[in-house]
Design an enzyme around this catalytic site. Structure first.
Site, mmCIF file in Angstrom:
data_model
loop_
_atom_site.group_PDB
_atom_site.id
_atom_site.type_symbol
_atom_site.label_atom_id
_atom_site.label_comp_id
_atom_site.label_asym_id
_atom_site.label_seq_id
_atom_site.Cartn_x
_atom_site.Cartn_y
_atom_site.Cartn_z
ATOM 1 N N GLU A 867 30.038 -5.951 12.574
ATOM 2 C CA GLU A 867 30.442 -5.922 13.880
ATOM 3 C C GLU A 867 31.783 -5.348 14.048
ATOM 4 O O GLU A 867 32.402 -5.023 15.287
ATOM 5 C CB GLU A 867 30.690 -7.586 14.290
HETATM 6 N N1 MCN Z 1 28.060 -4.146 3.415
HETATM 7 C C1 MCN Z 1 28.285 -3.176 2.401
HETATM 8 N N2 MCN Z 1 29.720 -3.352 1.961
HETATM 9 C C2 MCN Z 1 30.585 -4.141 2.718
HETATM 10 C C3 MCN Z 1 30.153 -4.894 3.668
HETATM 11 C C4 MCN Z 1 28.800 -4.907 4.094
HETATM 12 O O1 MCN Z 1 27.765 -2.645 1.925
HETATM 13 N N3 MCN Z 1 31.881 -4.339 2.257
HETATM 14 C C5 MCN Z 1 26.702 -3.948 3.999
HETATM 15 C C6 MCN Z 1 25.709 -5.144 3.845
HETATM 16 O O2 MCN Z 1 25.248 -5.217 2.442
HETATM 17 C C7 MCN Z 1 24.899 -5.365 4.807
HETATM 18 C C8 MCN Z 1 25.392 -4.484 5.949
HETATM 19 O O3 MCN Z 1 26.821 -3.854 5.447
HETATM 20 O O4 MCN Z 1 23.603 -4.669 4.568
HETATM 21 C C9 MCN Z 1 26.192 -5.494 6.764
HETATM 22 O O5 MCN Z 1 26.902 -6.644 6.355
HETATM 23 P P1 MCN Z 1 27.714 -7.707 6.990
HETATM 24 O O6 MCN Z 1 28.661 -7.096 7.627
HETATM 25 O O7 MCN Z 1 27.836 -8.646 5.994
HETATM 26 O O8 MCN Z 1 26.549 -8.080 8.170
HETATM 27 P P2 MCN Z 1 25.153 -9.068 8.102
HETATM 28 O O9 MCN Z 1 24.302 -8.426 6.846
HETATM 29 O O10 MCN Z 1 25.310 -10.478 8.323
HETATM 30 O O11 MCN Z 1 24.308 -8.280 9.465
HETATM 31 C C10 MCN Z 1 24.581 -8.623 10.571
HETATM 32 C C11 MCN Z 1 25.397 -7.822 11.441
HETATM 33 C C12 MCN Z 1 25.670 -8.261 12.883
HETATM 34 S S1 MCN Z 1 26.303 -9.696 13.164
HETATM 35 C C13 MCN Z 1 24.651 -7.528 13.734
HETATM 36 S S2 MCN Z 1 24.563 -8.243 15.429
HETATM 37 C C14 MCN Z 1 24.072 -6.413 13.402
HETATM 38 C C15 MCN Z 1 24.579 -5.884 12.346
HETATM 39 O O12 MCN Z 1 25.162 -6.561 11.194
HETATM 40 N N4 MCN Z 1 23.043 -5.906 14.061
HETATM 41 C C16 MCN Z 1 22.353 -4.776 13.529
HETATM 42 N N5 MCN Z 1 24.004 -4.399 11.920
HETATM 43 C C17 MCN Z 1 22.904 -3.936 12.470
HETATM 44 N N6 MCN Z 1 22.538 -2.913 12.266
HETATM 45 C C18 MCN Z 1 21.122 -2.657 12.634
HETATM 46 N N7 MCN Z 1 20.651 -1.412 12.211
HETATM 47 N N8 MCN Z 1 20.617 -3.400 13.337
HETATM 48 C C19 MCN Z 1 20.965 -4.332 14.019
HETATM 49 O O13 MCN Z 1 20.281 -5.144 15.019
#
Ligand code: MCN
Ligand code: FES
Ligand code: FES
Length: 905
Positions: A867
């Site tokens: 986000e």
């Molecule tokens: N990640 C990483 N290194 C970090 C942090 C995160 O490599 N330091 C990677 C994670 O492994 C994950 C991705 O980035 O694959 C996002 O991680 P994170 O921020 O923890 O979020 P979530 O996995 O909980 O995903 C939800 C978030 C939200 S809330 C929405 S809304 C959203 C989003 O991610 N909707 C998406 N990204 C999206 N991306 C796509 N393509 N489509 C959506 O609908």
């Protein structure tokens, strides 16, 4: 019926179908070529792109009666296969081109056509091509796709080899903090990643197709529902209404705070007494074909008594407005905010005070894949529901009482999902297919059209916000007063939590010693409010970030330096009174400063009277987690071949839960020296994966990541022998040791109090956004020409994932700033009408600068990312518009006519 012989991917195939059937449907249904995806269904998104006689067409717009015998057809299935990938497919993998993957088949075929015609395109040629052929992607922000086309072209020309595109695991064997491609990439680029609609085509004989009967007004009493005629339509099996729903017929909104005046049981599964919004489901017609279901739905008669429609918060708050949910006031939740000393004397004595009223709109999520799912009674007699849910355990509990099913008798499964961007934090059609499966006893399938997707899934809640800032004459912030009103639509789910976000994020990023504020949640009859990426931050940070610019102007200070002076440093606290976990904002601003100076010079050198250029900055902050002691659970098992299987419910919107899990588990299991393919993933099914919590609040990498690490750590500890080597599966069994380990982790955080004070999140994400825009002074049209994002998201698990997250989030921020809205139910119900950004709306010049400050509470130092890129980029763009031409836009989106009016004003 007509018969056509087609030459499909080099093979002669016969199709028998209705003359009015679309070519897309004929390829999918009759020939099983499900790489052809149907997104918009109306020629606007390009997901159904194929080659017909060598020319690109959007196959959803072509009727079969117009397709001649012996037409040559090429779909993605004809490009390459998993064992024999085409360079274009390989490049898509290498550059992270497939996030959710729903748009990928259309883009890949389109790219093939481009490179056949022009083997050496420039980046601008590629952008022109995708613009012309209407290839739309909502996930990637397009830049990685242009990178992929350039690389594919090099390989196809022979300037590079396929091997150059293949990721090589470093010598130390580590994949954490690399560009390792996600496990689902090959399926996504070969068209074999089955989304809900693809699986729907393969349900067993006897399955029923659902069509909804939906409200065509926004507020009414229901007097009667007559299904008699509909049930006589040939092919109709049953018309399901609220009378068939055995439980409470309500989806619980899970009230977060006891001061909420509602009870959370306000959203009907199928409307019984009232219609609360346009598109509400009143009945489900279940039939043996989609056509029969549609014909039946047209015959259901609903008699209503129209009520006044309150389409915005001010309308629903008017003195004479009736209660939308009788017994609950339309203003049903108040959130106070009080930090530090009283602000009144501070404002009376401050050198400088600025104030503004701001509005962020009803932003539509606009995934390319419309909502879809199916349900059946499983072999254990349980109700099994497959959908795009990114919170399967949560949704199960939200819908079970409404359906009258005990939670233990239900299973929720997440299908491969073509993007949600948060709308699937809410259950949508899960309860509808559940009710239909229970009422008919048959498998049932429901696929929304894109128009239904737009009209009957939640949207970002519009917010009206006032911000006042007080500062010394040299720019030190002294206090903030704020007021915010959230139009949450008719259903309360998560509305109180969203309103709390105002207290957490208005003014965040800055050390503001005294804050007073109040926010409220308002029930209206416009579309219900659902989580949308950023959830409250874009609504909260737009006002304070634009107000900061207005303060800079009044002080005569540079906007970046005003920010630099006030950002969190040791001793600062957040608006909730929390000590930030890291203090990287000064360093991040230092990193962006050279680019800022360059942009300013470029703008000054290139502005003309007709096209004015300007530069804007903003700061974005968001917590990774659900408030307070957020918890996740993950299991891991040692298999008899000494591989492991991770069982996880990390929900996948398309962001990459698979790679997130693999990267984290691989790092945690490093002592075992496993290769990535020795780690198997079993994900997204409540029958085997423990509760990981929903994939919202960018929490998963932190919270689910920590639970994954915890499970892995337990397994490694159990396998460790006294001499430091590790037991095999055989030895574990021989020693009587457990083979399955249950990982769990709870965030060290606490909930905010009634004044919005507390330590709600243990990890935050920080962003600094810099934008360069041009404004056409004749039309008021703004174009974003360059964007730089400085990101501190902790240590990066995987760069393909986080680059993609940031580019994609920024693209949505550009849409939020300039074009996107869902206010006009008719005009905004298709992609183009709702302002979906096409490739030429998004700059190719997008840079990301990482500052990887390790997080004490993140797995291997990681925070979240999802986000962050949508917290405040829109404020940087709006500030840049002002810098370019003096037009101050406070109400989004900044349509050309608004900019023009502000220019003239
Ligand atoms: N990640 C990483 N290194 C970090 C942090 C995160 O490599 N330091 C990677 C994670 O492994 C994950 C991705 O980035 O694959 C996002 O991680 P994170 O921020 O923890 O979020 P979530 O996995 O909980 O995903 C939800 C978030 C939200 S809330 C929405 S809304 C959203 C989003 O991610 N909707 C998406 N990204 C999206 N991306 C796509 N393509 N489509 C959506 O609908
Ligand atoms: Fe055919 Fe969108 S263009 S589905
Ligand atoms: Fe393009 Fe998701 S990857 S829409």
């Amino acid at each position: 019926m007509i018969k056509r012989t087609l030459q499909v991917n080099g093979v002669s195939r016969v199709v028998v179908c209705d003359p009015d059937e679309s070519l897309a449907n004929a390829l999918r249904q009759n020939l099983g070529l499900t790489s052809v995806k149907i997104g918009c269904g109306t020629g606007q998104c390009g997901s159904c792109t194929i080659l017909r006689d060598g020319k690109l067409v959007r196959s959803c717009t072509v009727k079969m009666k117009r397709v001649k015998n012996n037409t040559q057809i090429m779909t993605l299935e004809g490009l390459g296969t998993a064992g024999d990938l085409h360079p274009i497919q390989m490049a898509w993998i290498a550059f992270g081109g497939a996030q959710c993957g729903f748009c990928s088949p259309g883009f890949l075929v389109s790219t093939y056509a481009l490179l056949t015609e022009n083997p050496s395109p420039t980046r601008e040629d590629i952008r022109d091509w995708f613009q012309k052929h209407k290839n739309v992607c909502r996930c990637t922000g397009y830049k990685p796709l242009v990178d992929a086309v350039m690389a594919a072209a090099e390989v196809m020309r022979g300037d590079k080899s396929m091997d150059d595109l293949i990721f090589k695991i470093p010598e130390d064997g580590r994949i954490w903090n690399t560009h390792y491609p996600r496990p689902s990439a090959v399926a996504k680029v070969t068209g074999t990643w089955d989304f809900g609609a693809d699986m729907g085509l393969r349900l067993p004989p006897g399955s029923l197709y659902c069509e909804l009967v939906q409200a065509e007004v926004s507020h009414a009493n229901i007097l009667s529902i007559d299904t008699a005629e509909a049930e006589t339509v040939p092919g109709v099996f049953k018309v399901v209404t609220h009378k068939d729903v055995k439980g409470k017929n309500r989806i619980t909104g899970l009230i977060t705070f006891p001061t909420n005046l509602g009870d959370g049981w306000d959203r009907p599964i199928l409307c019984d007494e009232k219609i609360f919004q346009y598109g509400d489901a009143i009945a489900i017609v279940c039939a043996d074909s989609p056509e029969a279901a549609k014909a039946g739905a047209a015959k259901v008669k609903v008699e209503i008594e129209q009520l006044p429609e309150y389409m915005s918060a001010p309308a629903a708050m008017a003195e004479d407005a009736i209660e939308i949910h009788p017994g609950t006031p339309n203003v049903y939740y108040i959130q106070k905010e009080a930090k530090g000393p009283d602000t009144k004397p501070i404002f009376e004595n401050a050198d400088v005070v600025v104030e503004g009223d701001y509005y962020t709109q009803r932003q539509p999520h606009m995934p390319i894949e419309p909502d879809v799912g199916f349900a059946y009674i499983g072999d254990e007699g349980k109700l099994v529901i497959h959908s795009k849910s990114i919170g399967i355990h949560l949704h199960l509990l939200m819908i079970a009482p409404g359906l009258g099913v005990e939670p233990e008798n239900m299973v929720l499964v997440q299908n491969p999902t073509g993007g949600t961007f948060g709308y699937k934090f809410s259950p949508t059609m899960e309860a509808l297919v559940g009710a239909a499966a229970l009422a008919t006893g048959r498998p049932v399938f429901l696929n929304y059209t894109w128009k239904q997707q737009q009209q009957y899934t939640g949207k970002r809640s519009p917010q009206f916000t006032t911000v006042r800032l007080a500062s010394t004459k040299d720019g030190k912030l002294l206090g903030m007063e704020t007021d915010w009103t959230v139009d949450h639509g008719p259903y309360s789910e998560f509305g109180d939590l969203l309103t709390l976000r105002g207290a957490q994020y208005i003014g965040s990023g800055y050390d503001i010693p005294a804050i007073r504020g109040e926010g409220r949640t308002v029930c209206t009859n416009h579309c219900w409010g659902a989580a949308f990426r950023g959830y409250g931050a874009p609504e909260a940070e737009f006002p304070s970030e634009v107000c900061m610019d207005e303060l800079a102007e009044k002080l005569g200070m540079d906007p970046l330096e005003l920010r630099y002076k006030n950002v969190y440093r040791k001793g600062s606290t957040t608006p909730t009174g929390q000590d930030p976990e890291v203090y990287s904002l000064p360093e991040m601003i230092d990193k962006v400063r050279p680019r800022y100076e360059e942009f300013k010079k470029y703008a000054a050198d290139n502005s003309t009277d007709a096209k004015k250029l300007g530069v804007g900055v903003s700061i974005g902050v968001y917590g990774s987690g659900l408030d307070g002691p957020d918890t996740a659970e993950v299991d891991i098992a040692l298999n008899d071949d000494n591989t492991v299987t991770v069982y996880s419910a990390w929900g996948d919107h398309g962001q990459g839960a698979d790679m997130g899990t693999l990267g984290t588990a691989h790092e945690a299991l490093r002592p075992l020296n496993l290769t990535p393919d020795q780690i198997h993933l079993m994900m997204g099914d409540t029958s085997f994966a423990p509760a990981a919590g929903p994939a919202g609040g960018s929490r998963s990498q932190v919270v689910v990541g920590q639970a994954t690490k915890n499970a892995c750590d337990q397994l490694v500890a159990a396998m460790k022998k006294p001499d430091g080597s590790f037991r095999t599966h055989e030895e574990m069994v021989a020693d009587g040791l457990e083979l399955l380990y249950h990982g769990k982790w709870t965030a060290p955080a606490n909930d905010c109090d009634a004044n919005g004070q507390g330590n709600p999140f243990c990890c935050y994400m920080y962003g600094v956004f810099l934008s360069l825009v041009s404004v056409d002074t004749a039309t008021g049209k703004t174009a974003v020409e360059k964007m730089v994002t400085v990101a501190d998201i902790g240590v990066v698990n995987n760069f393909l994932l986080v680059d993609g997250q940031i580019h994609g989030g920024i693209a949505q921020g550009i849409g939020l700033a300039l074009t996107e809205d869902y206010e006009d139910i008719k005009k905004h119900s298709n992609m183009a009408g709702a302002g979906m950004p096409y490739i030429k709306d998004i700059p190719d010049d997008m840079e990301i600068i990482y500052v990887e400050t390790p997080r004490p509470d993140g797995p291997f130092g990681a925070s979240g990312v999802g986000e962050m890129p949508l917290t405040a980029p829109h404020a940087a763009i709006i500030n840049a518009i002002y810098n370019a031409c003096g037009a101050r836009i406070r109400h989004l989106p900044a349509y050309p006519e608004k900019v023009l009016a502000a220019l003239k004003g």
